[in-house]
Design a protein around this motif. Structure first.
Motif, PDB file in Angstrom:
ATOM      1  N   ALA A  98       0.828  -1.210   0.000  1.00 11.04           N
ATOM      2  CA  ALA A  98       0.000   0.000   0.000  1.00 11.04           C
ATOM      3  C   ALA A  98       0.862   1.260   0.000  1.00 11.04           C
ATOM      4  CB  ALA A  98      -0.930  -0.007   1.206  1.00 11.04           C
ATOM      5  N   THR A  99       1.915   1.263   0.791  1.00  6.23           N
ATOM      6  CA  THR A  99       2.804   2.422   0.875  1.00  6.23           C
ATOM      7  C   THR A  99       3.440   2.719  -0.481  1.00  6.23           C
ATOM      8  OG1 THR A  99       3.288   2.011   3.214  1.00  6.23           O
ATOM      9  CG2 THR A  99       4.900   3.310   1.966  1.00  6.23           C
ATOM     10  N   GLU A 100       3.878   1.667  -1.169  1.00 10.79           N
ATOM     11  CA  GLU A 100       4.496   1.868  -2.476  1.00 10.79           C
ATOM     12  C   GLU A 100       3.478   2.368  -3.489  1.00 10.79           C
ATOM     13  OE1 GLU A 100       8.250  -1.182  -2.028  1.00 10.79           O
ATOM     14  OE2 GLU A 100       6.863  -1.480  -3.687  1.00 10.79           O
ATOM     15  N   ALA A 101       2.267   1.799  -3.448  1.00 13.51           N
ATOM     16  CA  ALA A 101       1.226   2.232  -4.386  1.00 13.51           C
ATOM     17  C   ALA A 101       0.851   3.698  -4.147  1.00 13.51           C
ATOM     18  CB  ALA A 101       0.001   1.333  -4.244  1.00 13.51           C
ATOM     19  N   LYS A 102       0.657   4.059  -2.894  1.00 12.12           N
ATOM     20  CA  LYS A 102       0.268   5.438  -2.562  1.00 12.12           C
ATOM     21  C   LYS A 102       1.301   6.443  -3.037  1.00 12.12           C
ATOM     22  CE  LYS A 102      -0.294   5.101   1.871  1.00 12.12           C
ATOM     23  NZ  LYS A 102      -0.557   5.543   3.258  1.00 12.12           N
ATOM     24  N   SER A 103       2.566   6.068  -3.000  1.00 19.67           N
ATOM     25  CA  SER A 103       3.606   7.021  -3.383  1.00 19.67           C
ATOM     26  C   SER A 103       3.476   7.453  -4.835  1.00 19.67           C
ATOM     27  CB  SER A 103       4.988   6.421  -3.133  1.00 19.67           C
ATOM     28  OG  SER A 103       5.305   5.421  -4.089  1.00 19.67           O
ATOM     29  N   LEU A 104       2.817   6.630  -5.656  1.00 18.65           N
ATOM     30  CA  LEU A 104       2.592   6.983  -7.065  1.00 18.65           C
ATOM     31  C   LEU A 104       1.148   7.413  -7.313  1.00 18.65           C
ATOM     32  CD1 LEU A 104       4.642   4.205  -8.908  1.00 18.65           C
ATOM     33  CD2 LEU A 104       5.401   6.374  -7.940  1.00 18.65           C
ATOM     34  N   GLY A 105       0.379   7.600  -6.255  1.00 20.14           N
ATOM     35  CA  GLY A 105      -0.999   8.062  -6.391  1.00 20.14           C
ATOM     36  C   GLY A 105      -2.009   6.962  -6.626  1.00 20.14           C
ATOM     37  N   VAL A 114     -20.779   2.646  -5.128  1.00 17.83           N
ATOM     38  CA  VAL A 114     -19.481   3.190  -5.527  1.00 17.83           C
ATOM     39  C   VAL A 114     -19.148   4.428  -4.714  1.00 17.83           C
ATOM     40  CG1 VAL A 114     -18.200   4.261  -7.412  1.00 17.83           C
ATOM     41  CG2 VAL A 114     -19.599   2.233  -7.851  1.00 17.83           C
ATOM     42  N   LEU A 115     -20.106   5.343  -4.608  1.00 20.78           N
ATOM     43  CA  LEU A 115     -19.872   6.569  -3.856  1.00 20.78           C
ATOM     44  C   LEU A 115     -19.602   6.266  -2.388  1.00 20.78           C
ATOM     45  CD1 LEU A 115     -22.641   8.870  -5.392  1.00 20.78           C
ATOM     46  CD2 LEU A 115     -20.209   8.751  -6.010  1.00 20.78           C
ATOM     47  N   ARG A 116     -20.325   5.312  -1.841  1.00 19.50           N
ATOM     48  CA  ARG A 116     -20.115   4.934  -0.441  1.00 19.50           C
ATOM     49  C   ARG A 116     -18.676   4.464  -0.229  1.00 19.50           C
ATOM     50  NH1 ARG A 116     -23.409   3.858   3.663  1.00 19.50           N
ATOM     51  NH2 ARG A 116     -25.215   4.103   2.302  1.00 19.50           N
ATOM     52  N   SER A 117     -18.160   3.700  -1.180  1.00 24.52           N
ATOM     53  CA  SER A 117     -16.778   3.232  -1.066  1.00 24.52           C
ATOM     54  C   SER A 117     -15.807   4.403  -1.084  1.00 24.52           C
ATOM     55  CB  SER A 117     -16.462   2.269  -2.218  1.00 24.52           C
ATOM     56  OG  SER A 117     -17.267   1.115  -2.158  1.00 24.52           O
ATOM     57  N   LYS A 118     -16.032   5.339  -1.989  1.00 29.68           N
ATOM     58  CA  LYS A 118     -15.122   6.478  -2.099  1.00 29.68           C
ATOM     59  C   LYS A 118     -15.194   7.374  -0.872  1.00 29.68           C
ATOM     60  CE  LYS A 118     -14.807   6.466  -7.155  1.00 29.68           C
ATOM     61  NZ  LYS A 118     -14.956   7.197  -8.429  1.00 29.68           N
ATOM     62  N   PHE A 119     -16.383   7.550  -0.316  1.00 31.18           N
ATOM     63  CA  PHE A 119     -16.499   8.328   0.918  1.00 31.18           C
ATOM     64  C   PHE A 119     -15.845   7.588   2.089  1.00 31.18           C
ATOM     65  CE2 PHE A 119     -20.324  10.499  -1.045  1.00 31.18           C
ATOM     66  CZ  PHE A 119     -19.764  11.766  -1.040  1.00 31.18           C
ATOM     67  N   ALA A 120     -16.110   6.302   2.212  1.00 30.38           N
ATOM     68  CA  ALA A 120     -15.563   5.532   3.325  1.00 30.38           C
ATOM     69  C   ALA A 120     -14.036   5.524   3.303  1.00 30.38           C
ATOM     70  CB  ALA A 120     -16.095   4.099   3.285  1.00 30.38           C
ATOM     71  N   GLN A 121     -13.460   5.486   2.119  1.00 35.09           N
ATOM     72  CA  GLN A 121     -12.007   5.471   1.994  1.00 35.09           C
ATOM     73  C   GLN A 121     -11.401   6.839   2.283  1.00 35.09           C
ATOM     74  OE1 GLN A 121     -10.647   3.753  -1.665  1.00 35.09           O
ATOM     75  NE2 GLN A 121      -8.507   4.264  -1.328  1.00 35.09           N
ATOM     76  N   GLY A 122     -12.223   7.885   2.212  1.00 32.11           N
ATOM     77  CA  GLY A 122     -11.712   9.234   2.450  1.00 32.11           C
ATOM     78  C   GLY A 122     -11.157   9.901   1.218  1.00 32.11           C
ATOM     79  N   LEU A 146      -3.802  -3.386   3.660  1.00 35.16           N
ATOM     80  CA  LEU A 146      -3.990  -2.393   2.601  1.00 35.16           C
ATOM     81  C   LEU A 146      -4.849  -1.235   3.081  1.00 35.16           C
ATOM     82  CD1 LEU A 146      -4.661  -4.448  -0.687  1.00 35.16           C
ATOM     83  CD2 LEU A 146      -2.537  -3.339   0.014  1.00 35.16           C
ATOM     84  N   GLN A 147      -5.990  -1.552   3.653  1.00 39.65           N
ATOM     85  CA  GLN A 147      -6.971  -0.507   3.954  1.00 39.65           C
ATOM     86  C   GLN A 147      -6.597   0.320   5.174  1.00 39.65           C
ATOM     87  OE1 GLN A 147     -10.772  -2.061   1.464  1.00 39.65           O
ATOM     88  NE2 GLN A 147     -11.061  -1.743   3.628  1.00 39.65           N
ATOM     89  N   ASP A 148      -5.863  -0.252   6.121  1.00 39.29           N
ATOM     90  CA  ASP A 148      -5.379   0.555   7.239  1.00 39.29           C
ATOM     91  C   ASP A 148      -4.389   1.609   6.761  1.00 39.29           C
ATOM     92  OD1 ASP A 148      -6.953  -0.810   8.985  1.00 39.29           O
ATOM     93  OD2 ASP A 148      -5.338  -1.870  10.014  1.00 39.29           O
ATOM     94  N   GLU A 149      -3.786   1.373   5.598  1.00 34.79           N
ATOM     95  CA  GLU A 149      -2.889   2.368   5.001  1.00 34.79           C
ATOM     96  C   GLU A 149      -3.617   3.266   4.006  1.00 34.79           C
ATOM     97  OE1 GLU A 149       0.238   3.087   5.705  1.00 34.79           O
ATOM     98  OE2 GLU A 149       0.313   1.570   7.280  1.00 34.79           O
ATOM     99  N   GLY A 150      -4.937   3.105   3.911  1.00 34.97           N
ATOM    100  CA  GLY A 150      -5.726   4.001   3.080  1.00 34.97           C
ATOM    101  C   GLY A 150      -5.873   3.605   1.636  1.00 34.97           C
ATOM    102  N   VAL A 151      -5.455   2.373   1.285  1.00 44.20           N
ATOM    103  CA  VAL A 151      -5.598   1.882  -0.082  1.00 44.20           C
ATOM    104  C   VAL A 151      -6.737   0.877  -0.128  1.00 44.20           C
ATOM    105  CG1 VAL A 151      -4.486   0.538  -1.909  1.00 44.20           C
ATOM    106  CG2 VAL A 151      -3.193   2.287  -0.685  1.00 44.20           C
TER     107      VAL A 151
END
Length: 772
Positions: free
Chosen positions: A159-166, A364-372, A208-213
């Motif tokens: 997750a950390t590596e993925a987030k670094s590239l957006g 879909v929107l619920r997922s995007k809101f829940a993820q922040g 994954l999800q605790d890191e926001g992905v």
């Protein structure tokens, strides 16, 4: 003065209140997700809603084959028609990937009417699928670690590596079961057992999800047992098998793990395509489990309703959309037809109810809101900082540790292992050097970086280490045998690395030879080409020969088990796999891996999973053909041992362990109770080591034919030489139930035997708990 200040404060509050009143509810992070979804949904047109249900692609606006040339018109088009997500799993440099992701996310958030962020998607099977990202070992190997804590750490790294590239969404974990070993995608699973797969899938999702992905648990459902082992073929079974076997590990990852998205599967189950199975996607997933987020098809999955399922006529996209969307498959992935583009016309004609469309979009929107995502749509770092996040030394160290804990010692005749550091070693075989034998779902050209077995052995050795290939992995040519034999004769010991091979993400679809991978299915589990003859030639030199299986699935060569000095299984390695292997061979790491999948004597004995039903596999007299040609006739089978050569949960250590004083916290229980089983584990050797304590539960008398016993708990424990540890494992009695003849889930009253051991066939004792 005080009065003036007070009036000023009042005026400021009035302005702030007015501004707040003008802010849409969906943009208020303090509003409930339900309110935010409802507010945004009513502001969207049918076309905007439809765009949230179709996947886009970075190539729609970025020419990745031509220095990343940008097309503004393409960006505007994809964001108006396929705004759900942008797929990025391609062979492009990290800076280019990040730039393309940033372009899309900035446009989605700042240039569209509602500013709905998009998913930036990638693969994450055993590492973030990007150039120079850390490659971990294959999932079938990760399963052998029996270590959910390490798997969660791995997921956090990915997750950390993925987030670094957006990238904010990854297609992982795979929670399919390896119940059909001819299937090319065995390597992508955590193994044959539902409980193990569920625990590791849960750990992966959480990491994954605790890191926001956003995790995307797949494949829903019953994908891993295709007829004839052929990819995407139908899976046979009924409601009871679906609920008893295939769904529990998925539920553990999806519901307990809290995943924000799910990928449906290619197959039909009991003749119903899962992509359009209302019972599976709505009645079970939503109505029974209470899942609130969305389901996306696999690539081209919806188009299969036309061909091969032949439920919809050729080019009948309206039929495809009307089959999949109302059933509960909310989003359409690319890779096939874009049938969901017909949704506006279906709404206009009245064929599709607006409530069905709104329900899918709301998920879909619920997922995007829940993820922040609305608050934190962009996570990419600057170009200069990318390698502070990507493939760091810390990440590689974790890859090596997980790989080492996943290696299984199958045979160690006369304790030839661990090797002496000053031994002269001949490293031989087509998987030993020259390329790195990764599984599928690695980025193009990955096989040319990483630590090979030869690299690792050479780095660890204090003696002389040579490499000779001996043969090609895809050839019957034995012209290299003489050189390999000479190398073995000149050495103290030979390490021969053979196995199966897959292809990287580009080569996989180029029609190149392989023996595992997506759409690469086999009729045999034997070594192919010259490899078995090479092994035999080296063994026949008389030098101690350690055979290493570098593979994505079990190999059936029982003679190697007998004749090799040692046999080691390393399922497709990590980028640090050569060091991990050497650490095991030389004893720097004490092996603790346990098989996540059973090994048969021959493909003809499949299926070989340990948790067969009570009525299966009653073998009075299997037969055998001996090396000297003598035939011993049997009946089941006439000339084969149909039991496992190596069973699930098996693996040797350089230490010896004893289990004693096995106890249960109670001899009686109700269905709502938790039973704690304790066992004293002693390391009776002079070497520190780790053992995996495994608990299997047997329903002594049941109202239907149930598995003979099933794994229900495990724990890996490190124990110093000569010391004893008390290991406690909790078992939920609710998990001991069955789906009865009325298809009701019940924990039946009666005796349940808890078997305590270190494999599915080696038990040191048991306790009985009576459910009243």
């Amino acid at each position: 003065m005080l009065r003036v200040l007070t009036l000023g404060v009042v005026a400021a509050l009035a302005v702030a209140t007015q501004a707040a009143d003008c802010t849409p509810v969906y943009k208020n992070p303090n509003a409930t997700v339900d309110d935010r979804v409802s507010d945004l949904l009513k502001r969207m047109s049918v076309e905007e809603k439809t765009a949230q249900l179709i996947q886009g692609d970075i190539r729609d606006y970025l020419d990745v084959d031509n220095d990343g040339d940008f097309n503004q018109t393409g960006l505007e088009w994809v964001m108006s028609t396929r705004a759900h997500a942008i797929w990025t799993g391609l062979y492009i440099m990290p800076e280019e990937l990040k730039n393309g992701a940033k372009i899309a996310q900035d446009y989605a958030v700042n240039e569209t009417e509602h500013g709905i962020p998009t998913y930036i998607q990638g693969e994450g099977l055993h590492g973030f699928l990007a150039v120079n990202a850390t490659i971990f070992n294959s999932p079938i190997g990760i399963g052998c670690s029996f270590n959910p804590e390490l798997v969660e750490k791995m997921a956090r790294v990915i997750a950390t590596e993925a987030k670094s590239l957006g990238v904010n969404q990854l297609f992982a974990p795979v929670v399919d079961l390896a119940r059909e070993q001819r299937f090319g995608r065995v390597e992508e699973t955590f193994g044959e057992d539902a409980f193990l797969a569920g625990e590791l899938g849960h750990a992966y999702t959480k990491g994954l999800q605790d890191e926001g992905v956003c995790a995307q648990v797949k494949h829903f459902a019953a994908f891993g047992t295709p007829e004839q082992g052929i990819n995407t073929a139908p899976v046979r079974g009924g409601e009871r098998e679906l609920r008893s076997l295939y769904l529990p590990p998925l539920k553990r990852a999806i519901i307990d793990g809290g995943t924000w998205s799910i990928m449906s599967s290619y197959n039909s189950y009991d003749s119903v395509p899962t992509v359009a199975d209302h019972h599976l996607l709505t009645e079970i997933l939503r109505d029974e489990w209470g899942y609130e987020y969305y389901v996306i098809s696999d690539a081209g999955g919806t188009a299969r309703l036309i061909d091969p399922f032949q439920i919809c006529a050729e080019a009948d996209d309206e039929c495809v959309a009307m089959q999949a969307l109302p059933a509960g498959n909310d989003v359409e992935m690319g890779g096939g037809r874009y049938s969901f583009e017909t949704i506006p016309d279906l709404i206009d004609s009245g064929e599709l109810d607006m409530e069905i469309l709104d329900l899918a979009v709301s998920r879909v929107l619920r997922s995007k809101f829940a993820q922040g995502l609305f608050e934190h749509p962009w996570t990419g770092v600057s170009d200069d900082d990318i390698y502070d996040y990507l493939n760091t030394d810390e990440h590689k160290e974790l890859a090596q540790q997980l790989d080492a804990e996943s290696i299984v010692v199958l045979e160690n005749h006369d304790n030839v292992l661990p090797l002496k550091k000053d031994a002269n070693v001949a490293v031989i075989g087509p998987m030993a050097h020259g390329y790195v034998n990764y599984g599928d779902y690695v980025i193009y050209k990955s096989q040319y970086r990483g630590v090979t077995p030869f690299d690792g052995i050479e780095a660890a050795s204090e003696g002389t280490v040579t490499f000779t290939q001996g043969c090609e992995r895809w050839s019957n040519d034995d012209s290299g045998f003489d050189e390999a034999i000479a190398a073995a004769e000149d050495a103290d010991v030979a390490v021969v690395v053979v196995g199966t091979w897959s292809r990287d993400q580009n080569e996989l679809w180029a029609g190149l030879n392989a023996t595992t991978g997506e759409s690469v299915d086999v009729h045999s589990l034997n070594l192919v080409g010259a490899m078995p003859r090479l092994v035999k030639a080296i063994i026949d030199t008389g030098k101690p020969t350690i055979v290493v299986y570098s593979s994505g699935k079990p190999i059936t060569e029982p003679w190697i088990s007998d004749e090799a000095a040692a046999l080691v299984q390393q399922f497709y390695q990590s980028e640090m796999g050569g060091h991990a292997l050497a650490s095991i061979l030389y004893g720097d790491v004490n092996p603790s891996g346990k098989l996540s999948i059973s090994f048969a004597h021959d493909v003809g004995a499949l299926p070989i999973y340990y948790d067969h039903l009570n009525s299966a596999r009653t073998y009075p007299n299997p037969g055998k053909v001996y090396e000297n040609g003598t035939i011993e006739w049997g009946r089941s089978y006439v000339l084969l041992d149909p039991t496992a050569l190596y069973t699930f949960g098996y693996g040797q250590s350089y230490s010896t362990f004893e289990f004693d004083n096995i106890k249960a916290s109670s001899e009686t229980a109700s269905a709502d109770d938790t039973i704690t089983v304790s066992v004293e584990v002693s390391n009776t050797s002079k070497r520190d080591g780790a053992e995996v304590v495994q608990l299997y539960v047997r329903d002594v008398l049941a109202s239907i034919d149930v598995p003979r016993y099933s794994l229900k708990g495990f724990k890996k424990v490190n124990i110093k030489a000569g010391e004893t540890e008390t290991v406690e494992i909790d078992l939920k009695v609710h998990d001991w139930g069955l789906w009865n003849r009325k298809m009701e889930y019940v924990v039946e009253k009666g005796d349940f035997e808890i078997l305590v051991g270190n494999s599915s066939e080696n038990f040191y004792g048991n306790v009985t708990v009576t459910v009243a």
